[in-house]
Structures are given as C-alpha cells and as structure tokens.
Design an enzyme around this catalytic site. Structure first.
Site, mmCIF file in Angstrom:
data_model
loop_
_atom_site.group_PDB
_atom_site.id
_atom_site.type_symbol
_atom_site.label_atom_id
_atom_site.label_comp_id
_atom_site.label_asym_id
_atom_site.label_seq_id
_atom_site.Cartn_x
_atom_site.Cartn_y
_atom_site.Cartn_z
ATOM 1 N N SER A 1 -1.147 -8.271 0.805
ATOM 2 C CA SER A 1 -1.882 -8.331 -0.463
ATOM 3 C C SER A 1 -1.289 -7.332 -1.445
ATOM 4 C CB SER A 1 -3.351 -8.003 -0.225
ATOM 5 O OG SER A 1 -3.492 -6.608 -0.019
ATOM 6 N N LYS A 2 -1.869 -7.330 -2.642
ATOM 7 C CA LYS A 2 -1.404 -6.418 -3.697
ATOM 8 C C LYS A 2 -1.396 -4.970 -3.208
ATOM 9 C CE LYS A 2 -1.644 -8.772 -7.983
ATOM 10 N NZ LYS A 2 -2.716 -9.768 -8.073
#
Ligand code: GLU
Length: 493
Positions: free
Chosen positions: A260-261
C-alpha cells in the site's frame, strides 16, 4: 445457476485494463496491465484501455495522463483509442432502465438514517452487515407515499440469497459463491428523484462496458472476486455473454501484507524517478505472480514472456515484493545497454546536476561522456548510481580519510611528485594512452623506490579522493582528457 457456463473460450481474445484515474499508475494496476498485455500478445488478441472516470470528485486529468504515460513507458501499448467511461453514461442508464423493466431491479427509498439503524441492529445481533431487501416488494401505494414525502431512491439489483454463482477462474480454478454472501440487493445507481436514474455504479457500469467492448477475458486483481460474483448475475440478467475471468494474486510487502501507499514507493512514476528502467520493471512485474518455464531464466523481455505466457504458471498465493530481485534485474538491463544508449540515459541526469552541459567544455563532449558511461556501466544497478559514481569525474572531490591515510604511506607523495613532473614535461595537452600511462607509472615507481601497487592506490586517492572506484587507468585517461589529472595530483603534494 451456472453463470460461468455462459462464458466461452472460443471468442477472439479481447482484454482490457480499466484503471480509475483517481491516483497515479499503481504498481498493482501496472502488473495487471502486464498480464493483460502478455495474454493478448500470446493469443494474437487485442489489449484495450478503458479509463473508469465515473467518480467525478476523485478523477483527475493529470492522473489519466500519468497512467497513459506510465503504460507507454513500460512498453505496454494498447490497441485503439482509450474508452472513456464517463462518455458512456447514457448506455449505463439504459441498461439500468432495462433491468427495472425486466423486474431484475427496483427503486429503494430507504433513507440513510433507516439504513444506519438497520446496520446497527445487525451489529448488535452480531450479524454480518447486509441490506435486508426491505423495499424489494413495495406496493405501488407505498412507493407513491415515499415519493410524496419527497424521498429520492437508489436503484437496487436483486440478488437472491439462494443463488449459486460458479465460474472457472483461469488462476484459481472452480469458484463458487452463494448469493447470501453478497450483502443483499446491490445498489447500481445512486439516489435520484423517482422519475430519474442517478449516477450508475461500478459493478453495473463495468458489466455494460465489458459486454459492449466484447471483452473475452477479464484479468484483474483478486480483490475483485466478490465483484465477479455480482457481475456474473448482472450478465445473466442483461442477457449478455460473460467473459472468462482470471484473478491475479495481490502484491504483498516484506511483511506479507497487501502493498500500500504506506510502503513508500508504489507508483510507476516513483520507480522511474528512482532510476529503475522500464524493461527491468516490466520484467520484474511479470515475475510478481508468474513463474517462467524451466530454462527461461528470470531476465527476459516482455516479448519473450508473451511467447510463453499462460495462466497455469500464475500462482494463487500473494506475490511478495522483492527489492533485491528488482535491483538485480535493473543491473542486468543496464549492463546490456550499449555505451551510447547508457550515455543517452545518464546525460540528462548529469545535466540536472549541471555536469557536462557547458557547451564546448571537454566534459560535454559526447564521446568523452560515452567513455565515462562505458566505464561506470558494469557497476550500476540503478541509473541513479551512474550519477553518484560520475560525480568525482565532473567535480574535483575532497579526499576522504582513507585517501588521506594512503598518501601518508612512505614514498607515496614522492612517487606522485615524480609522476606529476613527468606529466608536466609531456605537456598537459599531450594526449595520453594506456601504454604511455603505464610507462609513466613505471618510471615514477622506480624513481621513488616503492611498489607499483602503492602508487596505483595513491593515484586513485589523488584523482578520486577515495580508494574506491572503477578501473584506475581508464579513470586517469578520462580525467586527462579533461585536463584535470595534473591538478588533482598536485593538490596532494
Ligand atoms: N476501475 C476498477 C479498478 O481500478 C477496474 C476493475 C476491473 O478491472 O474491473 O479497480
């Protein structure tokens, strides 16, 4: 119901990537693009692109541009013009109208407050949250009463709890879902006055567009599996042929969680900015979930992978992101480049630092830069390494501790002094080749009475300010061509 049996392997292969332009091109989307592209090329089919921009608030033109640019950079060209989903909204509404008329869908007037109370009740009873289909069978009078109250309605698609949805997934094999696990009747259009149809929503829109684009195979991340069950019901209700599905494994971080980010770099443009090359990134993404056949090795081009790609070699388990492998592949790609290509890639990065861009200067000479690229090439794993390692060629570096210590060795400075004197005598502008350089080293070694190794190390310290670096003789010859060797030796004396 055998929704999966509607799908057919016999149709011409047409696949699509359907990114939402609500962010830059994510590595997961790019990997989905790779698998679609490889499958299309393997089967002589078409790889189409559809920009899913129906979320007006979050979609941005700059993200669309970033996605197109990223795909092109990776070598994942698509066929035809990209389809813009928002331009097709009337077709989406027509399909919703069709479902309303055929009785597969209905208007639901339940207010937000009522739905919240319903969910709170479910939570209190420890039940999974779902819509309880409360407005599925409203009488015309009840409906009129809600309209008279001024309520707006969403459109819901009926999902029977008893429905059994099956399909044969190209990655995961036979799949089976129960209608009761899909959360009740599904919203397919946002709230609107009862005489209108609100904004159509994802599952409906994807089915309408995939059917209209005659998509034969939907290849996408496994986070869409529950959507596939819902979408198969929509295909059936709309009387459209369903595609074959292939759900690819998620990309996981080092801890085994979905990438994820928070893991830092996740956009293709970030990888590009870090100095990764497109062939290495495309190669690496192919390996994220696909195992090449025995004997193929791990370094290959997209075209080579396309010749043998199939879903039998795609793993079901999540694919862990492995920076070491990506770095290794990137090094392989850089080492395969010709010196001229490598120079073309490095020169703009050097120019950003103000190096080698002054017209007429010796370091701006393309043939000098090409020789520098050739010298550094074998030790690069990132293009950015070619910036760090080139720095002491463009700007005279200070001496680090190890270099200072090297010069304190007995005989080191006298040998360098002898070398400097001999160089001066030849004249600074006099070209130097490997043979002449070797001769100068031999002379200076003899006159100072030290070992050749000591002088070589001392030369490296003087020229590069450090005991590390590429081949010494080549380094010296390059600096000599800039007229920069003598000054660097003299400053140490
Ligand atoms: N726009 C959807 C996404 O980006 C597309 C999913 C699909 O391939 O159907 O997740």
């Amino acid at each position: 119901m055998q929704a999966g049996s509607l799908s057919s392997d016999q149709r011409p292969v047409r696949v699509r990537l359907a990114p939402s332009p609500t962010g830059t091109l994510h590595i997961g989307t790019a990997r989905t693009a790779v698998f679609n592209w490889l499958f299309a090329r393997r089967h002589g089919g078409q790889f189409l692109l559809r920009i899913e921009d129906t979320d007006k608030e979050r979609s941005k033109a700059e993200y669309t541009a970033n996605i197109l640019e990223g795909l092109q950079w990776l070598g994942l060209g698509w066929d035809g013009e990209p389809v813009i989903q928002s331009a097709r909204v009337e077709l989406h509404r027509a399909a919703i109208q069709q479902l309303l008329e055929s009785g597969h869908a209905y208007r639901c007037y339940a207010s937000d407050a009522e739905l919240t109370a319903m969910r709170e009740g479910q939570a209190a009873a420890k039940q999974a949250p779902r819509y309880d289909n409360r407005h599925r069978n409203l009488s015309p009078e009840q409906e009129q009463a809600y309209i008279a109250e001024g309520r707006h309605a969403v459109v819901r698609f009926k999902i029977d709890d008893a429905a059994v949805i099956t399909w044969n997934d190209l990655v995961r094999g036979p799949m089976r879902w129960s209608g009761s696990d899909l959360g009740g009747d599904m919203v397919i259009a946002r709230r609107a006055p009862a005489d209108a149809i609100g904004d159509p929503l994802y599952n409906l829109v994807v089915v309408v567009d995939d059917a209209a684009m005659a998509i034969s195979h939907v290849i996408r991340g496994e986070d869409h599996i529950a959507n596939t069950a819902k979408q198969l019901l929509l295909y059936e209700a709309l009387g459209a042929a369903a595609p074959v599905f292939a759900h690819t494994p998620l990309i996981l971080n080092a801890e085994g969680k979905k990438l994820s980010k928070r893991d830092g770099v996740t956009s293709v443009s970030d990888f590009k900015a870090m100095g990764y090359t497109a062939p290495a990134l495309a190669n690496y993404m192919t390996l994220l979930g696909w195992s090449p056949p025995v004997g193929m090795g791990e370094r290959f081009s997209l075209a080579e992978a396309a010749a043998v790609f199939d879903f039998e070699r795609v793993n079901k388990a999540g694919a862990r992101f492995d920076w070491d492998k990506l770095n290794w592949l990137n090094g392989q790609v850089l080492h395969e480049l010709t010196p001229d290509t490598l120079r073309q890639q490095l020169a703009p990065l050097w120019a950003q630092k103000g190096w080698g861009s002054e017209a007429g200067s010796a370091s701006a000479d393309p043939s000098w830069q090409q020789d520098l690229a050739a010298l550094l090439g074998p030790s690069l794993s990132l293009l950015a390494d070619g910036v760090a390692q080139a720095e002491p060629f463009f700007t005279c570096p200070p001496l680090n501790e190890a270099a200072e210590a090297q010069l304190e060795i007995e005989g080191a400075r006298p040998a360098l002094a002898a070398l400097a004197a001999a160089l001066e005598q030849r004249g600074a502008g006099n070209p130097l080749d490997a043979e002449a350089a070797q001769a100068l080293l031999a002379e200076a070694t003899a006159s100072a009475g030290i070992k050749k190794g000591v002088l070589m190390k001392s030369m490296r310290a003087a020229l590069l300010g450090s005991l590390q670096g590429p081949d010494l003789l080549e380094t010296w010859l390059l600096l000599h061509r800039l007229g920069d060797d003598l000054g660097r030796i003299r400053r140490c004396l």
